[in-house]
Design a protein around this motif. Structure first.
Motif, PDB file in Angstrom:
ATOM      1  N   LEU A  79       0.857  -1.182   0.000  1.00 18.81           N
ATOM      2  CA  LEU A  79       0.000   0.000   0.000  1.00 18.81           C
ATOM      3  C   LEU A  79       0.895   1.234   0.000  1.00 18.81           C
ATOM      4  O   LEU A  79       1.618   1.488   0.965  1.00 18.81           O
ATOM      5  N   ALA A  80       0.844   2.013  -1.096  1.00 16.46           N
ATOM      6  CA  ALA A  80       1.646   3.225  -1.210  1.00 16.46           C
ATOM      7  C   ALA A  80       0.721   4.438  -1.223  1.00 16.46           C
ATOM      8  O   ALA A  80      -0.331   4.422  -1.886  1.00 16.46           O
ATOM      9  N   PRO A  81       1.042   5.507  -0.499  1.00 20.99           N
ATOM     10  CA  PRO A  81       0.193   6.713  -0.497  1.00 20.99           C
ATOM     11  C   PRO A  81      -0.038   7.223  -1.916  1.00 20.99           C
ATOM     12  O   PRO A  81       0.900   7.349  -2.711  1.00 20.99           O
ATOM     13  N   ALA A  82      -1.295   7.520  -2.225  1.00 22.02           N
ATOM     14  CA  ALA A  82      -1.636   7.954  -3.581  1.00 22.02           C
ATOM     15  C   ALA A  82      -1.017   9.304  -3.929  1.00 22.02           C
ATOM     16  O   ALA A  82      -0.783   9.594  -5.108  1.00 22.02           O
ATOM     17  N   ASP A  83      -0.750  10.135  -2.913  1.00 22.98           N
ATOM     18  CA  ASP A  83      -0.171  11.455  -3.190  1.00 22.98           C
ATOM     19  C   ASP A  83       1.345  11.405  -3.357  1.00 22.98           C
ATOM     20  O   ASP A  83       1.993  12.435  -3.568  1.00 22.98           O
ATOM     21  N   GLY A  84       1.915  10.209  -3.264  1.00 20.08           N
ATOM     22  CA  GLY A  84       3.342  10.059  -3.496  1.00 20.08           C
ATOM     23  C   GLY A  84       4.242  10.502  -2.358  1.00 20.08           C
ATOM     24  O   GLY A  84       5.466  10.571  -2.528  1.00 20.08           O
ATOM     25  N   LEU A 175      11.981  -7.656  -2.491  1.00 20.45           N
ATOM     26  CA  LEU A 175      11.105  -6.595  -2.973  1.00 20.45           C
ATOM     27  C   LEU A 175      11.372  -5.361  -2.124  1.00 20.45           C
ATOM     28  O   LEU A 175      11.200  -5.386  -0.907  1.00 20.45           O
ATOM     29  N   VAL A 176      11.793  -4.302  -2.787  1.00 20.18           N
ATOM     30  CA  VAL A 176      12.009  -3.030  -2.114  1.00 20.18           C
ATOM     31  C   VAL A 176      10.783  -2.164  -2.372  1.00 20.18           C
ATOM     32  O   VAL A 176      10.489  -1.803  -3.520  1.00 20.18           O
ATOM     33  N   ALA A 177      10.042  -1.858  -1.319  1.00 23.14           N
ATOM     34  CA  ALA A 177       8.795  -1.107  -1.422  1.00 23.14           C
ATOM     35  C   ALA A 177       9.009   0.332  -0.961  1.00 23.14           C
ATOM     36  O   ALA A 177       9.862   0.599  -0.116  1.00 23.14           O
ATOM     37  N   PRO A 178       8.224   1.283  -1.482  1.00 27.27           N
ATOM     38  CA  PRO A 178       8.375   2.682  -1.077  1.00 27.27           C
ATOM     39  C   PRO A 178       7.727   2.999   0.268  1.00 27.27           C
ATOM     40  O   PRO A 178       7.747   4.149   0.708  1.00 27.27           O
ATOM     41  N   THR A 179       7.158   2.000   0.918  1.00 33.64           N
ATOM     42  CA  THR A 179       6.371   2.202   2.124  1.00 33.64           C
ATOM     43  C   THR A 179       6.524   0.991   3.047  1.00 33.64           C
ATOM     44  O   THR A 179       6.813  -0.115   2.566  1.00 33.64           O
ATOM     45  N   PRO A 180       6.322   1.171   4.347  1.00 35.57           N
ATOM     46  CA  PRO A 180       6.365   0.011   5.241  1.00 35.57           C
ATOM     47  C   PRO A 180       5.072  -0.798   5.265  1.00 35.57           C
ATOM     48  O   PRO A 180       5.021  -1.856   5.896  1.00 35.57           O
ATOM     49  N   SER A 200      -5.968   7.845   0.955  1.00 35.90           N
ATOM     50  CA  SER A 200      -6.032   7.215  -0.367  1.00 35.90           C
ATOM     51  C   SER A 200      -4.704   6.523  -0.671  1.00 35.90           C
ATOM     52  O   SER A 200      -3.632   7.092  -0.436  1.00 35.90           O
ATOM     53  N   TYR A 201      -4.813   5.302  -1.206  1.00 34.74           N
ATOM     54  CA  TYR A 201      -3.618   4.510  -1.478  1.00 34.74           C
ATOM     55  C   TYR A 201      -3.712   3.833  -2.840  1.00 34.74           C
ATOM     56  O   TYR A 201      -4.809   3.639  -3.382  1.00 34.74           O
ATOM     57  N   THR A 202      -2.543   3.467  -3.340  1.00 35.06           N
ATOM     58  CA  THR A 202      -2.446   2.590  -4.497  1.00 35.06           C
ATOM     59  C   THR A 202      -1.995   1.226  -3.998  1.00 35.06           C
ATOM     60  O   THR A 202      -0.911   1.108  -3.401  1.00 35.06           O
ATOM     61  N   LEU A 203      -2.839   0.224  -4.181  1.00 38.02           N
ATOM     62  CA  LEU A 203      -2.488  -1.138  -3.797  1.00 38.02           C
ATOM     63  C   LEU A 203      -1.791  -1.801  -4.971  1.00 38.02           C
ATOM     64  O   LEU A 203      -2.296  -1.786  -6.101  1.00 38.02           O
ATOM     65  N   ALA A 210       4.600  -8.823 -13.546  1.00 38.48           N
ATOM     66  CA  ALA A 210       4.355  -7.385 -13.372  1.00 38.48           C
ATOM     67  C   ALA A 210       3.325  -7.189 -12.270  1.00 38.48           C
ATOM     68  O   ALA A 210       2.414  -8.007 -12.088  1.00 38.48           O
ATOM     69  N   PRO A 211       3.423  -6.096 -11.506  1.00 37.66           N
ATOM     70  CA  PRO A 211       2.460  -5.864 -10.434  1.00 37.66           C
ATOM     71  C   PRO A 211       1.090  -5.467 -10.969  1.00 37.66           C
ATOM     72  O   PRO A 211       0.973  -4.860 -12.037  1.00 37.66           O
ATOM     73  N   ILE A 212       0.057  -5.845 -10.212  1.00 33.60           N
ATOM     74  CA  ILE A 212      -1.315  -5.427 -10.507  1.00 33.60           C
ATOM     75  C   ILE A 212      -1.662  -4.325  -9.515  1.00 33.60           C
ATOM     76  O   ILE A 212      -1.476  -4.488  -8.302  1.00 33.60           O
ATOM     77  N   THR A 213      -2.149  -3.192 -10.012  1.00 31.53           N
ATOM     78  CA  THR A 213      -2.411  -2.054  -9.132  1.00 31.53           C
ATOM     79  C   THR A 213      -3.903  -1.705  -9.094  1.00 31.53           C
ATOM     80  O   THR A 213      -4.648  -1.971 -10.042  1.00 31.53           O
ATOM     81  N   LYS A 214      -4.304  -1.099  -7.961  1.00 37.69           N
ATOM     82  CA  LYS A 214      -5.688  -0.688  -7.780  1.00 37.69           C
ATOM     83  C   LYS A 214      -5.732   0.440  -6.753  1.00 37.69           C
ATOM     84  O   LYS A 214      -5.003   0.407  -5.757  1.00 37.69           O
ATOM     85  N   SER A 215      -6.590   1.430  -6.991  1.00 34.96           N
ATOM     86  CA  SER A 215      -6.770   2.524  -6.033  1.00 34.96           C
ATOM     87  C   SER A 215      -7.734   2.085  -4.936  1.00 34.96           C
ATOM     88  O   SER A 215      -8.792   1.514  -5.221  1.00 34.96           O
ATOM     89  N   VAL A 216      -7.378   2.363  -3.694  1.00 35.47           N
ATOM     90  CA  VAL A 216      -8.213   1.962  -2.559  1.00 35.47           C
ATOM     91  C   VAL A 216      -8.260   3.094  -1.530  1.00 35.47           C
ATOM     92  O   VAL A 216      -7.385   3.964  -1.494  1.00 35.47           O
ATOM     93  N   GLU A 217      -9.307   3.079  -0.691  1.00 36.62           N
ATOM     94  CA  GLU A 217      -9.461   4.022   0.402  1.00 36.62           C
ATOM     95  C   GLU A 217      -9.323   3.280   1.726  1.00 36.62           C
ATOM     96  O   GLU A 217      -9.975   2.250   1.929  1.00 36.62           O
TER      97      GLU A 217
END
Length: 228
Positions: A79-84, A175-180, A200-203, A210-217
């Motif tokens: 889960l990465a913050p949607a606002d970056g 896997l190095v992720a931008p978030t914990p 708001s996050y990008t899952l 390749a990763p599958i992404t989806k916007s979630v709240e």
């Protein structure tokens, strides 16, 4: 003679009375001190704060749960913050061990900017070769002597392969992720991510090439994600 005897007897009695007075005074001091000490011991002590167990979640944080259909154990959910916005990495390093001619664990999740320590826990010479999957760029290739280690800070998010040139069966990935806010799926495809701030996050689901992404709240308290 009788006069001398009576005088000596009176002196002895007088001395005995003085001795009794002295003993009574000593007893009063000793027992008085004992009583004071006992009273002090019975006084209530200052309350001592004690650990309350696990660290409580931050205010407004959520426990995020979900289940991915058709996905077994070992897939990674991020889960990465949607606002970056950037999330500072923890100071403590992650570890990947070389033991029994294996990399342990076979899949390690680290955060961008976090150090991974590669250890050799056996009396055998190994090496560690790390390659970035997306660009096929070699990152480093170092020998790890018996019971030695090598530290590397991963600055770019993404997947990395880990191999040993000396023992070709030894393989792992990082896997190095931008978030914990990450988790591995269990055998049923379920996952749990604790202490996620509401927003708001990008899952991103890493279960293939390749990763599958989806916007979630994510809402405060508990969020159950409905995923296909």
């Amino acid at each position: 003679m009788c006069y001398f005897y009576n005088t000596s007897l009176d002196a002895i009695q007088s001395r005995l009375m003085q001795l009794r007075s002295i003993l009574a005074l000593i007893a009063s001091v000793v027992f008085g001190s004992f009583a004071c000490g006992s009273k002090s011991a019975e006084m209530p002590s200052t309350p001592v704060s004690r650990p309350q167990g696990a660290k409580k979640a931050s205010a407004g944080a959520s426990t995020v749960t979900g289940k991915l259909k058709g996905i077994g154990a070992g897939a990674v959910v991020v889960l990465a913050p949607a606002d970056g916005r950037e999330v500072p990495p923890p100071a403590a390093p992650k570890t990947m061990d070389q033991s029994g001619y294996e990399f342990l664990p076979a899949r390690r999740i680290a955060q961008q900017g976090q150090t991974v320590q590669f250890r050799n826990s056996e009396d055998v010479l190994h090496n560690v070769r790390v390659t970035e999957v997306a660009t096929e760029t070699p990152v480093f290739n170092v020998a790890t002597i018996a019971f030695g280690s090598y530290d590397y800070k991963f600055e770019r998010p993404g997947f990395y392969t880990v191999t040993c040139d000396i023992h070709s069966t030894m393989r792992a990935d990082i896997l190095v992720a931008p978030t914990p806010s990450t988790a591995k799926t269990d055998a049923s495809g379920g996952f749990v991510i604790e202490n996620v701030p509401a927003g708001s996050y990008t899952l991103a689901l890493y279960a293939g090439a390749a990763p599958i992404t989806k916007s979630v709240e994510v809402k405060s308290g508990k969020t159950e994600l409905d995923l296909p």
